[in-house]
Design a protein around this motif. Structure first.
Motif, short mmCIF file in Angstrom:
data_model
loop_
_atom_site.label_atom_id
_atom_site.label_comp_id
_atom_site.label_asym_id
_atom_site.label_seq_id
_atom_site.Cartn_x
_atom_site.Cartn_y
_atom_site.Cartn_z
N THR A 81 0.83 -1.21 0.00
CA THR A 81 0.00 0.00 0.00
C THR A 81 0.86 1.26 0.00
O THR A 81 0.51 2.25 -0.63
CB THR A 81 -0.94 0.01 1.22
OG1 THR A 81 -0.18 -0.05 2.43
CG2 THR A 81 -1.92 -1.15 1.16
N ALA A 82 2.00 1.21 0.70
CA ALA A 82 2.91 2.36 0.71
C ALA A 82 3.49 2.60 -0.68
O ALA A 82 3.62 3.75 -1.13
CB ALA A 82 4.04 2.14 1.72
N PHE A 83 3.82 1.51 -1.38
CA PHE A 83 4.35 1.63 -2.74
C PHE A 83 3.32 2.29 -3.66
O PHE A 83 3.65 3.16 -4.47
CB PHE A 83 4.72 0.25 -3.28
CG PHE A 83 5.35 0.26 -4.64
CD1 PHE A 83 6.68 0.60 -4.81
CD2 PHE A 83 4.59 -0.05 -5.76
CE1 PHE A 83 7.26 0.62 -6.07
CE2 PHE A 83 5.15 -0.03 -7.03
CZ PHE A 83 6.50 0.30 -7.19
N ALA A 84 2.05 1.90 -3.51
CA ALA A 84 0.98 2.50 -4.31
C ALA A 84 0.81 3.98 -3.96
O ALA A 84 0.64 4.83 -4.83
CB ALA A 84 -0.32 1.75 -4.09
N ALA A 85 0.85 4.30 -2.66
CA ALA A 85 0.70 5.70 -2.22
C ALA A 85 1.84 6.56 -2.73
O ALA A 85 1.63 7.69 -3.20
CB ALA A 85 0.63 5.75 -0.69
N LEU A 86 3.07 6.02 -2.67
CA LEU A 86 4.22 6.77 -3.17
C LEU A 86 4.15 6.90 -4.69
O LEU A 86 4.67 7.87 -5.26
CB LEU A 86 5.52 6.08 -2.74
CG LEU A 86 5.80 6.13 -1.23
CD1 LEU A 86 6.99 5.27 -0.88
CD2 LEU A 86 6.04 7.56 -0.78
N GLY A 87 3.51 5.94 -5.34
CA GLY A 87 3.30 6.05 -6.78
C GLY A 87 2.40 7.23 -7.12
O GLY A 87 2.64 7.95 -8.10
N MET A 121 2.61 1.62 6.85
CA MET A 121 1.23 1.88 7.24
C MET A 121 0.98 3.37 7.42
O MET A 121 -0.05 3.91 6.98
CB MET A 121 0.91 1.14 8.54
CG MET A 121 0.79 -0.36 8.39
SD MET A 121 0.48 -1.18 9.97
CE MET A 121 2.15 -1.27 10.62
N ASN A 122 1.90 4.05 8.08
CA ASN A 122 1.72 5.47 8.35
C ASN A 122 1.76 6.30 7.06
O ASN A 122 1.01 7.27 6.92
CB ASN A 122 2.79 5.95 9.33
CG ASN A 122 2.62 5.35 10.71
OD1 ASN A 122 1.52 5.01 11.11
ND2 ASN A 122 3.71 5.20 11.44
N VAL A 123 2.65 5.95 6.13
CA VAL A 123 2.70 6.65 4.84
C VAL A 123 1.39 6.47 4.09
O VAL A 123 0.84 7.43 3.53
CB VAL A 123 3.89 6.14 3.99
CG1 VAL A 123 3.69 6.46 2.52
CG2 VAL A 123 5.18 6.80 4.47
N LEU A 130 -0.98 9.57 2.92
CA LEU A 130 -0.99 9.99 1.51
C LEU A 130 -2.29 9.67 0.77
O LEU A 130 -2.75 10.49 -0.04
CB LEU A 130 0.19 9.36 0.77
CG LEU A 130 1.59 9.80 1.19
CD1 LEU A 130 2.62 9.31 0.18
CD2 LEU A 130 1.68 11.31 1.32
N VAL A 131 -2.86 8.50 1.00
CA VAL A 131 -4.07 8.15 0.25
C VAL A 131 -5.21 9.15 0.53
O VAL A 131 -5.85 9.64 -0.41
CB VAL A 131 -4.50 6.71 0.54
CG1 VAL A 131 -5.84 6.41 -0.14
CG2 VAL A 131 -3.44 5.73 0.04
N PRO A 132 -5.47 9.53 1.79
CA PRO A 132 -6.49 10.56 2.03
C PRO A 132 -6.13 11.91 1.42
O PRO A 132 -7.03 12.67 1.04
CB PRO A 132 -6.54 10.64 3.56
CG PRO A 132 -6.09 9.30 4.03
CD PRO A 132 -5.02 8.91 3.07
N LEU A 133 -4.83 12.21 1.32
CA LEU A 133 -4.43 13.49 0.70
C LEU A 133 -4.89 13.56 -0.74
O LEU A 133 -5.46 14.57 -1.19
CB LEU A 133 -2.91 13.64 0.78
CG LEU A 133 -2.35 14.88 0.07
CD1 LEU A 133 -2.64 16.14 0.87
CD2 LEU A 133 -0.85 14.74 -0.18
N PHE A 134 -4.68 12.49 -1.49
CA PHE A 134 -5.07 12.51 -2.91
C PHE A 134 -6.58 12.35 -3.07
O PHE A 134 -7.14 12.83 -4.06
CB PHE A 134 -4.29 11.44 -3.67
CG PHE A 134 -2.84 11.80 -3.83
CD1 PHE A 134 -2.46 12.80 -4.69
CD2 PHE A 134 -1.87 11.17 -3.08
CE1 PHE A 134 -1.13 13.18 -4.81
CE2 PHE A 134 -0.53 11.52 -3.19
CZ PHE A 134 -0.16 12.53 -4.06
#
Length: 223
Positions: free
Chosen positions: A19-25, A113-115, A119-123
């Motif tokens: 999930t972090a990899f997806a969020a950083l993507g 988890m924290n990332v 990030l997901v709510p930000l986008f």
């Protein structure tokens, strides 16, 4: 929103890497768009500012452990409105990383988890902003109701992700449900306070006419 150590352990923590990899993507995609629009140096300048601010928010501003996580005043919607989604996302994951490396190494196993939670709510909030704020409206002129919707989207997303990690890691026992509920209730104060802070900060920015010509702030802030 820092997930407490031990909430997700063992092989289950692998999901947080994905999930972090997806969020950083999502952050990378937004960053490429920002570089095309304003250039790399501009994004780097904004990102240094947002990273320093996020570190200040996490490390200096009051925060309290409640249930399965910590209640922080993150000001994600403020960062988004002033610096744009790319710089805000970079600031969030870099500020979190710097805090973990230098001040809270016990949080590093939960970094994925924290990332994701940040990030997901930000986008999601960025997508909501495109729907509720007219292109003819500068961010300094948004109403409280619009700021509240952005805050609800961002902070609500954080609560949902914290709940997901808690239930994913520890199941639906009565004590875990109680811990998640305690965190969610405590976070309601952030949802109500952040829009007011957004408008105060935006009003301050509106009075600083010099910022109108600065490339270190989001173009939509004044235009």
């Amino acid at each position: 929103m820092h997930i407490e150590p031990g909430v997700v352990t063992g092989v289950k923590i692998v999901l947080s890497y994905a999930t972090a990899f997806a969020a950083l993507g999502l952050s990378a995609k937004s960053s490429i768009e920002a570089i095309r629009e304003n250039g790399l140096i501009n994004l780097l300048g904004r990102s240094v500012i947002t990273s320093a601010l996020v570190l200040f928010f996490f490390q200096v501003l009051p925060h309290q452990a409640v249930g399965v996580s910590e209640v922080h005043l993150i000001l994600g919607s403020t960062l988004f409105l002033i610096f744009g989604p790319a710089a805000a996302s970079i600031g969030l994951f870099m500020g979190l990383l710097i805090q973990g490396v230098f001040f809270a190494p016990f949080d590093l196993p939960q970094y994925g988890m924290n990332v994701t939670t940040l990030l997901v709510p930000l986008f999601a909030m960025a997508a909501v902003s495109r729907r509720i704020i007219s292109e003819r409206t500068a961010y300094v002129d948004i109403r409280y109701t619009q700021a509240l919707k952005l805050s609800l989207t961002y902070q609500g997303g954080i609560v949902l992700w914290v709940a997901f990690w808690a239930f994913y890691g520890q199941g639906f026992s009565a004590s875990n449900v109680s811990s998640v509920a305690s965190f969610g209730i405590a976070y309601l104060s952030i949802v109500l306070v952040e829009p007011i802070l957004d408008l105060i900060i935006l009003a301050g920015a509106k009075g600083l006419k010099r910022l109108k010509y600065s490339r270190l702030v989001e173009r939509r802030l004044f235009n």
